[in-house]
Design an enzyme around this catalytic site. Structure first.
Site, PDB file in Angstrom:
ATOM      1  N   ASP A   1      14.926  84.038   6.440  1.00  0.00           N
ATOM      2  CA  ASP A   1      14.344  83.331   7.423  1.00  0.00           C
ATOM      3  C   ASP A   1      15.173  83.562   8.704  1.00  0.00           C
ATOM      4  O   ASP A   1      15.248  82.499   9.735  1.00  0.00           O
ATOM      5  CB  ASP A   1      14.128  81.877   7.082  1.00  0.00           C
TER       6      ASP A   1
ATOM      7  N   LEU B   1      27.813  44.794  -8.147  1.00  0.00           N
ATOM      8  CA  LEU B   1      26.685  44.316  -7.975  1.00  0.00           C
ATOM      9  C   LEU B   1      25.853  44.744  -6.601  1.00  0.00           C
ATOM     10  O   LEU B   1      24.740  44.511  -6.708  1.00  0.00           O
ATOM     11  CB  LEU B   1      26.818  42.714  -7.839  1.00  0.00           C
TER      12      LEU B   1
ATOM     13  N   ASP C   1      18.739  39.448   9.760  1.00  0.00           N
ATOM     14  CA  ASP C   1      18.478  40.435   8.459  1.00  0.00           C
ATOM     15  C   ASP C   1      17.691  39.813   7.470  1.00  0.00           C
ATOM     16  O   ASP C   1      17.964  40.109   6.225  1.00  0.00           O
ATOM     17  CB  ASP C   1      19.759  40.830   8.083  1.00  0.00           C
TER      18      ASP C   1
END
Length: 772
Positions: free
Chosen positions: A145, A388, A500
């Site tokens: 390419d 967590l 948030d």
């Protein structure tokens, strides 16, 4: 989303990259300019290619090429003339390749601005391309390419090849032959088009070099014809049957060099017997090849780059677009199909400035942190189950208090971000005591990290909890909303905005059906000033100093010191509450993409026009009061949006206990809802920043890309062209010799790129075949 954990201990995800600009766009996704957030390479600028999995999976061959590109980039890492790979990772819906940002832009742009190169400039570029292609071939890779758009110039003017999506990597024991019909048609060799029974070899790349050489010296394409048909079929026919129409004025040695590279008979082509044939040609006799390999040749074209984020040598059609991370659907079996895609370069493995470095996972951690007050009091769970959560600035792990074995969650932040952690701790201390806000128990610090010890929440995130319910009613949704509103009101009463609010930051204390929710993650929360004068002053400070909201969707203006930032206040939190409620009641995110082809800009437009509806089966049993509340919260004008006082007094929150009709949410809530919610929130924040004045999508259609690039050139500070005679490409007439004109002004109706597919130089649709 999949966070990538490498053997060395690092994870990367979208949270580690802030989107700054759009560099390119194609059939399968976009290329972004991004800034790294956190880690050893914090603030480093990269280019990130983002591909949609659903589009990659439309063809088996496209999937194979996509996976091969990742493998090729890893194999080629460290090669001087090739763009280097630093990261590869995936989410449920997208693939991401993070590469070095080559600021000099596409060779296409530089050729457009000049019309054509002189012999010295062209010879320099060709020489470095020869070295680059040879380095690929030595590593058992066919490029397939090579074209102007895939050749970049760095800030010194040296060549860098990019986009290896069509490259073929040969594994040990494989014959060095390929069979795919792929690439960009005007650069394809006869054997790629014809595909002989035995396949083709890396010699196809030398043909493409011949096309590039012709384009550099003439500004024209050898196999396209002005005023004639230029479909792929027409171009392919000329490649197979027509002679190259050389200008009579072309340098004799250059003509012979290009003619031998564009030899249709494979055995006679320059390079068939090895790269030395090319290096030893008379046209290249002035090149010191040892210097070329070492990148010590003096570049002829040196881009004038103003700063690290300079994108002047990339198409303005793309760089002017907002860098939005558009929603996408998640394909089935995506994790299995794309297994092994992820990668982190050894050069960017985090050290002690990591949010949590390898030092905490070491066997001798107690000796290493003997002076740490946290480790004197708590035992950290270093197992996989103990992790967590993880963000750009922190990780959250389970820990145990030594004296009584009590379980907690500890947010661990690198000292590099200690000021952010201290601010979060101060805000958490201010809001303690509310039943719906996570409780902070302890704060510690040592030379490496900052530790926030909080209550451990064993329940699910909001949408995950709803998804697992067999029955979910409007009354239960109202109970969740009351708790959430209570928590947000408590914040606002203390002049704190969360900034948030999203489902993944709403957790439950346990899996019990009567468990209360907790609002978590105050990393982007801020104190509001108490007076208008202080507020105006604070806004100016915030605009310069504080990045905010979820960083994986943060705008560049929010991350760059000195750039503008949205004026955040309580109204943003209220709008987010409206989106949460809409999602809980319907199982859908408002303003979300209606199709896979839809852009994030279109989502912004719908947000600005408040285009959402209560149609569909999911809304059939939802009360009018609930719909009224949502409408009030999702009002575009913040002055007309429901206030907190109006929200808490709303009829729906006070009288919804009797609404026991089941909602359809658990059965229709998609697994990608969290990601879609975040994208919608980010689109809102973009729109809020711009005062809800949006870029018209029609102003920058992909089809105009070639025309815009042909007219690119040097511009002054005002954006006006310094040269009124705009250079444009032209096509040479077929089957006749053409005179080269000394004028740089060319007919506006001609252009060597007019016939091309409107695909980006870095992402394109490839043609498949039965074999690679």
């Amino acid at each position: 989303m999949e966070d990538i954990l490498m053997p060395e201990g690092e994870k990367v995800s979208m949270e580690n990259f802030a989107l700054l600009r759009v560099l390119g766009k194609g059939a399968y996704g976009k290329v972004f300019l991004v800034r790294k957030v956190g880690g050893k390479d914090h603030n480093t600028i990269y280019a990130m290619k983002v591909l949609r999995k659903t589009r990659v999976l439309t063809k088996q061959k496209t999937l194979e090429h996509t996976m091969a590109e990742r493998q090729v980039l890893e194999r080629l890492r460290g090669t001087p003339f090739l763009v280097n790979l630093f990261y590869a990772f995936q989410t449920d819906t997208k693939l991401h390749i993070v590469m070095e940002y080559v600021r000099g832009g596409e060779l296409f742009t530089h050729l457009c601005s000049r019309g054509h190169f002189d012999l010295e400039a062209a010879r320099f570029v060709i020489a470095e391309l020869v070295v680059a292609i040879d380095s690929l071939h030595q590593r058992k890779v066919i490029y397939r390419d090579l074209k102007l758009e895939n050749i970049l110039l760095d800030e010194e003017g040296h060549v860098k090849l990019t986009d290896f999506g069509l490259s073929k990597l040969f594994l040990p024991g494989e014959l060095d032959r390929a069979n795919s019909y792929c690439g960009t048609i005007e650069y394809m060799s006869p054997e790629v088009i014809n595909r002989p029974e035995g396949g083709y070899s890396d010699v196809v790349d030398w043909w493409s070099l011949g096309v590039i050489s012709f384009e550099l010296l003439t500004g024209c394409s050898p196999f396209t014809v002005d005023g004639a048909q230029n479909s792929s079929k027409d171009i392919a026919k000329r490649i197979m049957t027509k002679k190259v129409p050389f200008p009579k004025t072309m340098d004799v040695d250059a003509r012979d060099f290009i003619g031998q590279l564009l030899e249709k008979k494979l055995e006679k082509r320059l390079g068939y017997n090895g790269v030395d044939e090319i290096k030893n040609h008379k046209f290249m006799s002035s090149i010191d090849w040892d210097a070329a390999v070492k990148r010590t040749l003096k570049p002829v074209i040196v881009p004038r780059i103003g700063h690290d984020l300079d994108t002047q040598f990339f198409s303005a059609e793309f760089t002017s677009q907002p860098p939005l991370y558009s929603p996408a659907e998640s394909p089935l079996n995506a994790n299995t199909l794309f297994r092994g895609y992820s990668y982190v370069s050894p050069s960017v493995i985090f050290a002690n400035d990591n949010v949590i470095g390898e030092e905490l996972m070491a066997e001798d951690v107690n000796a290493l942190l003997a002076s740490s007050s946290f480790f004197a009091k708590y035992k950290l769970d270093k197992s996989d189950a103990g992790l967590l959560g993880k963000g750009a600035f922190s990780v959250v792990r389970r820990c145990e208090r030594v004296v009584d074995g009590a379980q907690f969650a500890v947010k661990i932040v690198s000292q590099k971000f200690a000021s952010q952690a201290q601010r979060e701790a101060r805000i958490l201390e201010m809001v303690q005591g509310h039943p719906n806000i996570v409780q902070l128990h302890d704060v510690h610090s040592d030379p490496l990290h900052f530790y926030l010890v909080m209550e451990i929440l064993t329940g699910n995130e909001l949408l995950e909890r709803i998804r697992k319910l067999e029955r979910f009613t409007e009354s239960e949704a109202a109970d969740i909303m009351r708790q959430l509103v209570s928590a947000v009101k408590y914040l606002h009463d203390k002049r704190i905005v969360h900034r948030d609010l999203k489902p993944e930051n709403i957790l439950f204390e346990s899996i019990d059906s009567s468990a209360r929710l907790r609002l978590v993650d105050f990393g982007f929360a801020r104190l509001l000033p108490n007076s208008m004068e202080q507020q105006l002053k604070s806004v100016q400070v915030l605009r310069k100093m504080t990045p905010c909201f979820t960083l994986q969707y943060a705008a560049p203006e929010v991350l760059d010191v000195g750039d503008s930032q949205p004026e955040y206040n309580e109204q943003c939190d209220l709008w987010s509450l409206g989106v949460v409620l809409f999602t809980m009641l319907s199982g859908q995110v408002p303003f979300h993409a209606r199709s896979r082809q839809e852009s994030a800009t279109e989502i912004m437009q719908r947000i600005c026009r408040a285009e959402f509806s209560f149609t569909g089966d999911a809304w059939t049993n939802v009360s009018a009061d609930a719909k009224n509340l949502i409408t009030g919260l999702l009002t575009v004008d913040p002055k007309k949006r429901l206030s907190m006082q109006e929200l808490t007094a709303h009829m729906w929150l006070k009288s919804s206990a009797s609404m026991d009709t089941p909602l359809q949410t658990p059965s229709i809530l998609p697994s990608s809802a969290d990601e879609t919610f975040n994208e919608t929130l980010r689109a809102f924040l973009h729109a809020n920043r711009d005062g809800f004045h949006l870029l018209d999508v029609a102003a920058a259609p992909l089809m105009k890309r070639r025309g815009i690039k042909r007219q690119s050139g040097d511009k002054d500070a005002s954006g006006n062209s310094k040269n009124s005679r705009v250079t444009q490409f032209e096509c040479l007439p077929e089957e006749q010799e053409a005179e080269m004109t000394s004028s740089t002004s060319r007919p506006s109706n001609l252009g060597m790129m007019n016939y091309r597919e409107p695909n980006s130089g870095t992402i394109r649709e490839t043609r498949g075949s039965d074999s690679s």
